[in-house]
Design an enzyme around this catalytic site. Structure first.
Site, mmCIF file in Angstrom:
data_model
loop_
_atom_site.group_PDB
_atom_site.id
_atom_site.type_symbol
_atom_site.label_atom_id
_atom_site.label_comp_id
_atom_site.label_asym_id
_atom_site.label_seq_id
_atom_site.Cartn_x
_atom_site.Cartn_y
_atom_site.Cartn_z
ATOM 1 N N LYS A 117 0.741 -1.203 0.044
ATOM 2 C CA LYS A 117 -0.058 0.132 -0.057
ATOM 3 C C LYS A 117 0.813 1.321 -0.013
ATOM 4 C CE LYS A 117 -3.375 2.990 0.877
ATOM 5 N NZ LYS A 117 -4.306 3.085 -0.428
ATOM 6 N N SER A 176 -12.484 6.775 -1.894
ATOM 7 C CA SER A 176 -11.746 7.696 -1.443
ATOM 8 C C SER A 176 -11.305 7.392 0.050
ATOM 9 C CB SER A 176 -12.568 9.166 -1.127
ATOM 10 O OG SER A 176 -11.878 10.076 -0.477
ATOM 11 N N ASN A 200 4.175 7.073 -5.734
ATOM 12 C CA ASN A 200 2.862 7.434 -6.399
ATOM 13 C C ASN A 200 2.612 9.008 -6.536
ATOM 14 O OD1 ASN A 200 0.180 7.777 -6.630
ATOM 15 N ND2 ASN A 200 -0.527 6.437 -4.652
ATOM 16 N N CYS A 250 -2.125 10.242 -6.196
ATOM 17 C CA CYS A 250 -3.265 10.172 -5.015
ATOM 18 C C CYS A 250 -4.402 11.220 -4.992
ATOM 19 C CB CYS A 250 -2.871 9.749 -3.800
ATOM 20 S SG CYS A 250 -4.260 9.708 -2.625
ATOM 21 N N ASN A 277 -7.419 11.514 -3.385
ATOM 22 C CA ASN A 277 -8.151 11.461 -2.404
ATOM 23 C C ASN A 277 -7.566 12.034 -0.877
ATOM 24 O OD1 ASN A 277 -9.917 10.044 -3.931
ATOM 25 N ND2 ASN A 277 -9.148 8.100 -3.303
ATOM 26 N N ASN A 325 -3.810 5.356 -12.384
ATOM 27 C CA ASN A 325 -4.352 5.292 -10.889
ATOM 28 C C ASN A 325 -5.889 5.652 -11.447
ATOM 29 O OD1 ASN A 325 -4.985 5.606 -8.138
ATOM 30 N ND2 ASN A 325 -2.936 6.887 -7.931
ATOM 31 N N SER A 326 -6.747 5.416 -10.304
ATOM 32 C CA SER A 326 -8.056 5.834 -10.386
ATOM 33 C C SER A 326 -8.393 7.168 -11.139
ATOM 34 C CB SER A 326 -8.700 5.664 -9.165
ATOM 35 O OG SER A 326 -8.489 6.412 -8.384
ATOM 36 N N GLY A 381 -12.099 -0.242 -12.206
ATOM 37 C CA GLY A 381 -12.784 -1.194 -13.133
ATOM 38 C C GLY A 381 -13.298 -0.818 -14.474
ATOM 39 N N GLY A 423 -5.795 -0.705 -14.583
ATOM 40 C CA GLY A 423 -7.087 -0.299 -14.950
ATOM 41 C C GLY A 423 -7.905 -1.420 -15.645
HETATM 42 O O1 HRO Z 1 -5.917 5.761 -0.501
HETATM 43 C C1 HRO Z 1 -6.537 6.138 -1.488
HETATM 44 O O2 HRO Z 1 -7.522 6.821 -1.244
HETATM 45 C C2 HRO Z 1 -5.925 5.941 -2.644
HETATM 46 C C3 HRO Z 1 -4.654 6.298 -3.324
HETATM 47 CL CL1 HRO Z 1 -3.339 6.608 -2.341
HETATM 48 C C4 HRO Z 1 -4.407 6.181 -4.747
HETATM 49 O O3 HRO Z 1 -3.198 6.527 -5.002
HETATM 50 N N1 HRO Z 1 -5.417 5.811 -5.486
HETATM 51 C C5 HRO Z 1 -6.714 5.707 -5.045
HETATM 52 O O4 HRO Z 1 -7.821 5.420 -5.896
HETATM 53 N N2 HRO Z 1 -7.030 5.826 -3.581
#
Ligand code: HRO
Length: 310
Positions: free
Chosen positions: A45, A70, A126, A129, A131, A193-194, A221, A248
């Site tokens: 993580k 989130s 990363n 992020c 969120n 990433n998302s 997804g 992804g």
């Molecule tokens: O922990 C998160 O909210 C998170 C992170 Cl760090 C990220 O890089 N991507 C994501 O979708 N959630």
């Protein structure tokens, strides 16, 4: 019969598949499940200097087309993952460590500790992020990204990778790739990433479905597969001296195959792993082998980047 074994940055992988950081990798119990799974490797993580409990729940919801989250970077603090990396059996499979400091100084401190441990673990920084309230994504601020990479590459001279957010415009692909290409030790780019700050609404309750940030969160997804493939291919084309990890929208071997065609060397699984559990890796390996054999490909490398245009 086609083989799924492959090499990446001098490490051997029995399969190109691994978890996306954030899924099944918060603590040693989850990480051990990935060690025992049919994944080719695993990643921890994203960590910060200090442990974080993350955002209030509910903070992850699966939908018929994927997921929204989130989480807010819940993690045990970098020392926990570094201790895990020190005890890891690298004969079994390679290990990646994801680092997501809340500041440049935090990233430098964590990176220096990882460097000083002199482990075979591979760092994924990363930059995306979506969120943490009040913390914009670094990779959407090109000057901040450039400064981050300049400082990190001074501190850490080993090859490492960056986790990128999705981009949606050729001008942004060009600018991001040009910055990455200034740093030869940025050896790989993980896309994507998302897709950040989306909003899922429940019609019956007329409500958002996650609590943090008034319901805004990163989606993964099925929603993101074409965007992920576009970003993999865009960086594969623009960064000829770097490797790309695809992430992804992967829930079948066919989607892994598409990521390889687009230019991925390894492929990460997020939402589908969260929903199906670590048994997904055995299924994806089988499905990928069947597609490769049907199409006459004998290795992962022989598929990579073979995408045709019209
Ligand atoms: O922990 C998160 O909210 C998170 C992170 Cl760090 C990220 O890089 N991507 C994501 O979708 N959630």
């Amino acid at each position: 019969m086609s083989t799924l074994s492959t090499r990446f940055l001098g490490h051997s992988f029995a399969s190109p598949l691994m978890n996306a950081s954030g899924v099944y990798c918060l603590d040693v119990t989850e990480l051990k499940a990935l060690e025992s799974s049919a994944s080719g490797s695993l990643i921890t993580k994203s960590c910060t200097l200090e442990a974080r409990s993350g955002n209030p729940e509910p903070r992850y919801i699966a939908t018929p087309l994927g997921s929204i989250n989130s989480m807010g970077l819940p993690n045990r603090g970098y020392q926990y993952y570094l201790d895990y990396a020190k005890s890891f059996d690298y004969q079994r499979k390679p290990l990646f460590m994801s680092v997501a400091g809340l500041s440049l100084a935090d990233n430098l401190k964590m990176i220096a500790a990882i460097r000083d441990a002199a482990l075979p673990a591979i760092v994924e920084l990363n930059l995306s992020c979506p969120n943490v309230p009040g913390k914009p994504q670094i990779a959407y601020d090109f000057s901040a990204m450039d400064q981050m990479l300049a400082a990190v590459t001074r501190e850490y001279t080993q090859p490492f990778g960056v986790k990128m957010p999705p981009y949606f415009d050729f001008a942004h692909f060009d600018e991001a790739a040009a910055i990455l290409n200034r740093y030869p030790t940025v050896a790989f780019v993980t896309c994507i990433n998302s897709i950040g700050n989306a909003l899922v609404i429940d019609t019956e309750t007329e409500s958002v479905v996650i609590k943090p940030k008034d319901g805004f969160g990163g989606i993964g997804g099925d929603y993101v597969l074409p965007t992920a493939l576009a970003n993999v291919n865009a960086f594969y084309r623009r960064c000829p001296d770097k490797l790309v990890i695809g992430c992804g929208g992967v829930k079948t071997g066919e989607q892994v195959f598409q990521h390889l065609l687009a230019g991925a060397s390894l492929v990460q699984v997020g939402t589908a792993l969260q929903e199906e559990g670590e048994g997904i890796f055995a299924r994806l390996n089988t499905e990928l082998s069947i597609i490769m054999a049907r199409k006459g490909y004998s290795s992962v490398e022989s598929v990579r980047g073979k995408l045709k245009t019209l």
